[in-house]
Motif scaffolding. Structure first.
Motif: not given
Length: 225
Positions: A9-23
């Protein structure tokens, strides 16, 4: 393998997909997708399952997904395919150049380094837990224990972080009539099933021995409320 490492993903800090995503929030509140959440959310209503899920999750973050372990695995994968990346790019034009591939690698390294911190925060928030518990294996005469239902090779000096407010089960396979005691039961108590129950802030040592009094395992427990 090369393709999978390039499609980051182009933005790894994206809250919807990146490392901050609350799975955890995503899988328990997926709106109309009740078929995808019903089984898991139903299981979480069982107290025993919920406790096992929380501490098993913590154990995986302390072992399989521990930042330095995941980083070493990533580095090994990179070393295996790096020599073929120029040929891969020339043939498939994906990624568009070697610099982009290196950028994706940096994102992956950031992910494996920082993801565990976010996951611990989401678990703590979702289940309304207070603080963490540090486990340190101080001394052992046994080679293997079971922690959070996982078989675990003992390494003196090993440390891990678990969640407060949730019992943690520690056992020793192939050993009978194990006795376990806490040096400070106002901090940690141990029940008949070798569950550590975290009572209050402080430090205690849990000592496991056999029925003849032979020492098997000593664990230092620090409870941070």
């Amino acid at each position: 393998m090369a393709t999978s490492l390039s499609n980051v993903n182009s933005d790894i800090t994206d809250r919807n997909t990146g490392l901050q995503h609350n799975t955890l929030a995503w899988i328990t509140t997926r709106g109309t997708d009740e078929f995808a959440t019903f089984l898991f959310t139903s299981l979480l209503t069982n107290e025993e399952f919920k406790h096992q899920f929380i501490q098993r999750f913590a154990h995986q973050l302390n072992t399989t997904f521990k930042s330095n372990h995941a980083s070493e695995l990533l580095s090994s994968m990179i070393a295996t395919i790096e020599r073929d990346m120029h040929s891969h790019i020339n043939r498939w034009e994906e990624p568009i150049n070697y610099n982009q591939w290196e950028h994706h690698i940096q994102q992956l390294q950031e992910f494996v380094t920082n993801r565990p911190t976010h996951l611990r925060e989401y678990i703590q928030s979702h289940f309304q837990l207070h603080g963490f518990v540090e486990i340190n294996i101080a001394k052992a005469t046994t080679e293997q224990i079971t922690m959070a239902s996982y078989d675990f090779e003992v390494e003196e000096g090993w440390t891990g972080k678990y969640f407060n407010d949730v019992p943690l089960t520690i056992d020793i396979p192939n050993a009978s009539d194990i006795n376990a005691s806490s040096t400070d039961e106002s901090v940690v108590s141990v029940d008949n099933n070798h569950q550590l129950v975290f009572v209050g802030s402080g430090e205690s040592t849990i000592i496991f021995s056999d029925d003849l009094g032979n020492h098997l395992l000593s664990i230092i427990v620090k409870v941070h409320s």
